[in-house]
Scaffold this motif. Structure first.
Motif, PDB file in Angstrom:
ATOM      1  N   UNK A 225      -2.457  15.274  55.581  1.00 46.84           N
ATOM      2  CA  UNK A 225      -1.366  15.991  56.226  1.00 46.84           C
ATOM      3  C   UNK A 225      -0.725  15.187  57.341  1.00 46.84           C
ATOM      4  N   UNK A 226      -1.399  14.115  57.769  1.00 47.02           N
ATOM      5  CA  UNK A 226      -0.831  13.312  58.861  1.00 47.02           C
ATOM      6  C   UNK A 226       0.337  12.470  58.335  1.00 47.02           C
ATOM      7  N   UNK A 227       1.289  12.139  59.232  1.00 39.84           N
ATOM      8  CA  UNK A 227       2.456  11.361  58.830  1.00 39.84           C
ATOM      9  C   UNK A 227       2.097   9.908  58.540  1.00 39.84           C
ATOM     10  N   UNK A 228       1.015   9.426  59.152  1.00 42.18           N
ATOM     11  CA  UNK A 228       0.665   8.037  58.959  1.00 42.18           C
ATOM     12  C   UNK A 228      -0.077   7.796  57.655  1.00 42.18           C
ATOM     13  N   UNK A 229      -0.656   8.841  57.064  1.00 41.68           N
ATOM     14  CA  UNK A 229      -1.422   8.683  55.814  1.00 41.68           C
ATOM     15  C   UNK A 229      -0.961   9.711  54.783  1.00 41.68           C
ATOM     16  N   UNK A 230       0.304   9.652  54.380  1.00 44.85           N
ATOM     17  CA  UNK A 230       0.754  10.604  53.367  1.00 44.85           C
ATOM     18  C   UNK A 230       0.125  10.260  52.024  1.00 44.85           C
ATOM     19  N   UNK A 231      -0.051  11.266  51.181  1.00 44.64           N
ATOM     20  CA  UNK A 231      -0.573  11.016  49.841  1.00 44.64           C
ATOM     21  C   UNK A 231      -1.702  11.951  49.491  1.00 44.64           C
ATOM     22  N   UNK A 232      -2.443  11.606  48.421  1.00 42.87           N
ATOM     23  CA  UNK A 232      -3.605  12.387  47.948  1.00 42.87           C
ATOM     24  C   UNK A 232      -4.815  11.448  47.911  1.00 42.87           C
ATOM     25  N   UNK A 233      -5.985  12.039  48.261  1.00 43.00           N
ATOM     26  CA  UNK A 233      -7.196  11.213  48.369  1.00 43.00           C
ATOM     27  C   UNK A 233      -8.371  11.907  47.682  1.00 43.00           C
ATOM     28  N   UNK A 234      -9.322  11.047  47.271  1.00 50.27           N
ATOM     29  CA  UNK A 234     -10.573  11.561  46.674  1.00 50.27           C
ATOM     30  C   UNK A 234     -11.683  10.556  46.946  1.00 50.27           C
ATOM     31  N   UNK A 235     -12.951  11.116  47.231  1.00 52.87           N
ATOM     32  CA  UNK A 235     -14.122  10.273  47.433  1.00 52.87           C
ATOM     33  C   UNK A 235     -15.037  10.421  46.227  1.00 52.87           C
ATOM     34  N   UNK A 236     -15.693   9.312  45.876  1.00 53.18           N
ATOM     35  CA  UNK A 236     -16.546   9.279  44.682  1.00 53.18           C
ATOM     36  C   UNK A 236     -17.966   8.914  45.087  1.00 53.18           C
ATOM     37  N   UNK A 237     -18.874   9.397  44.264  1.00 51.21           N
ATOM     38  CA  UNK A 237     -20.289   9.026  44.429  1.00 51.21           C
ATOM     39  C   UNK A 237     -20.864   8.932  43.037  1.00 51.21           C
ATOM     40  N   UNK A 238     -21.391   7.740  42.721  1.00 46.73           N
ATOM     41  CA  UNK A 238     -21.937   7.533  41.391  1.00 46.73           C
ATOM     42  C   UNK A 238     -20.873   7.573  40.329  1.00 46.73           C
ATOM     43  N   UNK A 239     -19.657   7.240  40.710  1.00 42.43           N
ATOM     44  CA  UNK A 239     -18.574   7.207  39.737  1.00 42.43           C
ATOM     45  C   UNK A 239     -17.919   8.537  39.514  1.00 42.43           C
ATOM     46  N   UNK A 240     -18.416   9.610  40.201  1.00 40.65           N
ATOM     47  CA  UNK A 240     -17.819  10.925  40.002  1.00 40.65           C
ATOM     48  C   UNK A 240     -17.221  11.404  41.319  1.00 40.65           C
ATOM     49  N   UNK A 241     -16.141  12.164  41.268  1.00 43.34           N
ATOM     50  CA  UNK A 241     -15.493  12.644  42.505  1.00 43.34           C
ATOM     51  C   UNK A 241     -16.401  13.625  43.224  1.00 43.34           C
ATOM     52  N   UNK A 242     -16.486  13.445  44.537  1.00 50.13           N
ATOM     53  CA  UNK A 242     -17.282  14.322  45.382  1.00 50.13           C
ATOM     54  C   UNK A 242     -16.396  15.359  46.049  1.00 50.13           C
ATOM     55  N   UNK A 243     -15.256  14.888  46.582  1.00 47.27           N
ATOM     56  CA  UNK A 243     -14.295  15.793  47.214  1.00 47.27           C
ATOM     57  C   UNK A 243     -12.901  15.193  47.077  1.00 47.27           C
ATOM     58  N   UNK A 244     -11.904  16.043  47.279  1.00 47.07           N
ATOM     59  CA  UNK A 244     -10.523  15.577  47.096  1.00 47.07           C
ATOM     60  C   UNK A 244      -9.593  16.503  47.875  1.00 47.07           C
TER      61      UNK A 244
END
Length: 525
Positions: A106-125
């Protein structure tokens, strides 16, 4: 004559026949042409320098936009790498992990969509990010690529084993907001390219009215991608075109203004003055010069000089006319006195003839009177033609002379006839006097010899000569005449023919004496 000489002759004849205004315009144009060319070249060089400066400004703006994209990619990858270093998040903390990513996105400096992975699978997004399966790392292991659909820019954090730890995506609209700027032309097109894919960030490229397309490139993400800008623009902007065309317009305007000044203020007044001088006729008292509004002092002085000359000429003409009038009055006075004197002489001779005691004296007085009458007739006819200056008309002179001779004929010759056949020709006074005396001598000789008819004829034989002929039976030698009279007659007519500078031809068979006399012209009728 070769072709170059013919061309030079044509140029010389054209320059001779051309008007002064046209030649002045040509010379001014040629004289100002080098200055116009120098100004055009300077304007073109200035426009070129301006274009170079514009190109540098565009390149600097593109570098700034590339830095913005690099900033988003760098900050996003740094955030994902930092999150992955905090340790693997348990599955039950997925909600807290997603909330953290949502706050970052939501910040102006980091617009976009993000996701974190663990063991090759998404953990959160972040919310709305559809990542339900493992994501393979980019083929070049660079971590940055354009999505296959060409609508997003994807960057990933990869560990040493090559497994994906985090992924971020920035949409086309978000990237377009980064590169958009008010100074961009509506024809500018911006796109990212790399790996054989293209992500269009800004549409609208089209060529200018005069064609031309400019392309600028700037590396992004460590040369893994390229930010491109393509802008269509005219070969010359209106300002540049005006800067280049302005010296030409100034050259034309300078030539036209110079020609107008010379033509209106110098040539036109001179032409009007020339027409006024050409219209001046001898006898005109004043020179009607047109009013001149020219500021040239010399033209005004020239007009005043012409006016002074015409006044001087008019004054001299008036003096000549007055002198001529005095001369005419003097000639008329002389003529009047000569005529009176001849009349007095004729009257005295007539009185002496009447008072003579012998027939011989009376005949002598009558002979002298006839010659005085002949001279008076010549004088009257000469003065009558003096006004026309054509000479003495011989036809009326001889007609009047014949009438006087018949009127003053002696009694024994009263029945003699005198016939006249004279063409209307003119002679000088000297010729007219000699002709009058010659006719008088011939007619008088015929009277004394008892002739019954005398024919006087004059026919023009050449433009400047006529043939005078007197015919009578007394000239045939068949009638006996006094020997002394014949000898005296022959001496007189021979002397008169010499005065006329002609040869007297005697035809005794027909009784005709003839000779050519000089004439000055022929009259009417």
């Amino acid at each position: 004559m070769d072709e170059s000489q013919e061309r030079q002759g044509w140029i010389a004849s054209t320059m001779t026949t051309a008007s002064t205004g046209a030649k002045m315009l040509l010379f001014l144009s040629l004289g100002l042409l080098p200055l116009g060319l120098i100004a055009v070249l300077a304007s073109v060089e200035s426009a070129r320098e301006n274009n170079t400066q514009d190109y540098e400004e565009v390149r600097a703006r593109l570098e700034l936009k590339a830095e913005r994209i690099n900033g988003v990619i760098g900050r996003g990858m740094l955030m994902l790498k930092g999150a992955s270093l905090t340790g693997a998040l348990p599955v039950q903390d997925a909600a807290r992990c997603g909330a953290m990513l949502q706050n970052i996105a939501a910040s102006e400096q980091l617009p976009g969509r993000y996701a974190l992975f663990s063991g090759g699978l998404p953990v959160c997004k972040t919310a709305g990010y559809q990542v339900d399966q493992a994501i393979a790392p980019p083929a070049d292991r660079s971590g940055v690529e354009i999505a296959a659909d060409g609508r997003t820019l994807r960057f990933a954090v990869i560990d040493a084993a090559g497994a994906v730890q985090g992924v971020g995506e920035v949409d086309r609209e978000q990237l377009a907001a980064l590169v958009e700027a008010p100074e961009l032309s509506e024809t500018a097109s911006i796109f990212l390219s790399g790996g054989g894919r293209r992500l269009q960030l800004r549409d609208g490229v089209r060529k200018g009215a005069l064609g031309g397309e400019l392309t600028f490139s700037q590396p992004v993400a460590g040369d893994r991608l390229t930010l491109n800008m393509v802008t269509g623009r005219a070969a010359l902007s209106p300002v540049e075109f005006l800067v280049i065309i302005l010296p030409i317009l100034m050259w034309i305007a300078a030539a036209l203004i110079g020609w107008l000044i010379v033509d209106r203020l110098l040539l036109k007044p001179l032409a009007r003055m020339q027409r006024a001088v050409a219209a001046y006729q001898p006898g005109d008292r004043d020179l009607a010069l047109p009013a001149s509004a020219s500021p040239a002092r010399e033209i005004g002085e020239l007009g005043q000089a012409f006016a002074r000359v015409t006044q001087t000429v008019s004054r001299h003409e008036a003096e000549l006319e007055a002198g001529l009038e005095r001369q005419i009055r003097l000639v008329r006075e002389v003529h009047h006195r000569v005529k009176n004197n001849l009349q007095v002489v004729a009257s005295l001779l007539n009185l002496h003839a009447r008072g003579a005691t012998s027939p011989d004296a009376s005949a002598a007085y009558a002979s002298i009177q006839r010659r005085v009458d002949a001279l008076a007739v010549v004088h009257r006819n000469h003065y009558a033609e003096l006004e026309d200056n054509r000479g003495v008309a011989l036809k009326p002179l001889l007609s009047e002379l014949g009438a006087n001779l018949r009127a003053n004929a002696p009694a024994e010759a009263a029945s003699m006839q005198i016939r006249m056949s004279v063409e209307p020709v003119y002679a000088t006074q000297d010729v007219a006097v000699s002709v009058a005396f010659l006719v008088t001598e011939l007619v008088e000789f015929a009277m004394f010899c008892g002739a019954r008819l005398v024919t006087v004829a004059m026919e023009q034989v050449r433009p400047n000569a006529s043939l005078l002929s007197i015919e009578s039976e007394a000239l045939q030698g068949k009638i006996e005449c006094d020997t002394k009279l014949a000898e005296r007659f022959d001496r007189i007519v021979t002397g008169l023919s010499r005065q006329l500078r002609s040869v007297l031809t005697k035809d005794l068979e027909t009784g005709r004496y003839s000779l050519e006399i000089a004439i000055v012209g022929r009259g009417d009728g």
